[in-house]
Design an enzyme around this catalytic site. Structure first.
Site, PDB file in Angstrom:
ATOM      1  CE  LYS A 153      12.014 -11.873  83.168  1.00  0.00           C
ATOM      2  NZ  LYS A 153      12.550 -10.890  83.751  1.00  0.00           N
ATOM      3  CE  LYS A 160      13.738   0.126  89.223  1.00  0.00           C
ATOM      4  NZ  LYS A 160      13.331   1.525  89.983  1.00  0.00           N
ATOM      5  CG  ASN A 161      15.857   2.822  83.402  1.00  0.00           C
ATOM      6  OD1 ASN A 161      14.741   2.644  82.624  1.00  0.00           O
ATOM      7  ND2 ASN A 161      15.937   3.311  84.513  1.00  0.00           N
ATOM      8  NE  ARG A 162      16.845  -4.224  77.890  1.00  0.00           N
ATOM      9  CZ  ARG A 162      15.803  -4.874  77.965  1.00  0.00           C
ATOM     10  NH1 ARG A 162      15.293  -4.768  80.026  1.00  0.00           N
ATOM     11  NH2 ARG A 162      14.528  -5.055  77.745  1.00  0.00           N
ATOM     12  CG  PHE A 163      22.468   1.709  83.612  1.00  0.00           C
ATOM     13  CD1 PHE A 163      22.704   2.378  82.401  1.00  0.00           C
ATOM     14  CD2 PHE A 163      22.855   3.428  84.529  1.00  0.00           C
ATOM     15  CE1 PHE A 163      23.621   3.493  82.034  1.00  0.00           C
ATOM     16  CE2 PHE A 163      23.962   3.835  84.574  1.00  0.00           C
ATOM     17  CZ  PHE A 163      23.815   4.021  83.256  1.00  0.00           C
TER      18      PHE A 163
END
Ligand SMILES: Cc1cc2nc3c(=O)[nH]c(=O)nc-3n(C[C@H](O)[C@H](O)[C@H](O)COP(=O)(O)O)c2cc1C
Length: 223
Positions: free
Chosen positions: A13, A189-192
């Protein structure tokens, strides 16, 4: 709808929240703001995991937050339960609010202390009669032979207190989690992700007043 269990590696997700910059408010003010936002989007936002320690290691379970102020986070339980005994032996505690619907979590580290009896009395008094009965008869975390045993104890207490108030049992009451670290996590976003941990400004691990801005320093952490 989510993927079934055998597709876990493909389950992904994306988090897309607005960025979360250095908080200017106190940890208490920020918690209250996030809580009120969660209350609009999250089912049971007051459900939090509480992790405790014993000689075998940590254990976690969900309890319900019943109050928060500058001194900490309050929940109620059985003092003779596993968690109740563990916290009285070793007050070190961790708490987590997993607010998935907000792409947020709040992580807390602190020390638990038994609440003042007046606070436990006040909350017990506003619980529904049936919950008061259940708290009185339950020997939380002890083995029981079957549902029938529990039910017969419940029914006996119901008859005993048919026309009078249930007194708060000595074995039931509140714990206050006093905080020395509280982290606010916002998915990105982007696990950042954005993480801000409020640590004690003096570098200690002593619990402090959550409304005192100067007692806390927000520290950005890598995700
Ligand atoms: C949504 C939810 C809310 C719960 N709230 C409480 C609570 O406020 N107090 C409590 O003692 N147990 C609560 N429980 C039950 C605990 O998770 C746990 O099963 C119980 O306290 C026994 O834990 P222990 O054996 O580690 O002491 C709740 C469970 C769930 C799923």
């Amino acid at each position: 709808m989510s993927e079934p269990v055998d597709r876990l590696p493909q389950t992904r997700k994306s988090y897309e929240s607005p960025t979360f910059d250095r908080p200017e408010s106190s940890p208490l003010a920020l918690f209250r703001q996030w809580y009120d936002e969660a209350a609009e989007h999250v089912r049971e936002p007051n459900a939090m995991t509480v992790s405790t320690l014993d000689e075998w290691g940590p254990s976690s379970r969900i309890v319900l937050l019943k109050g928060v102020d500058e001194t900490g986070f309050m929940f109620f339980t059985d003092y003779d339960s596993s968690k109740g005994r563990q916290l009285q032996d070793d007050p070190r505690v961790a708490v987590n609010f997993p607010w998935h619907d907000m792409e947020r979590q709040i992580r807390i580290r602190g020390l638990a202390e038994v609440a003042a009896p007046e606070d436990s009395d006040a909350y017990f008094a506003v619980r529904p009669h049936g919950s008061q009965i259940a708290a009185s008869v339950s020997k939380q975390s002890q083995p029981v032979s079957g549902r029938e045993q529990m039910q017969s104890e419940y029914d006996a207490a119901l008859a005993e207190y048919a026309d009078r108030d249930v007194p708060r049992p000595d074995h039931w009451g509140g714990f206050r989690v006093r905080v020395f670290e509280i982290e606010f996590w916002q998915g990105q976003k982007n696990r950042f992700h954005d993480r801000w941990a409020f640590c004690r400004s003096d570098g200690s691990h002593e619990p402090a007043d959550l409304s005192q801005t100067e007692a806390w320093t927000p520290v950005r952490l890598y995700p």
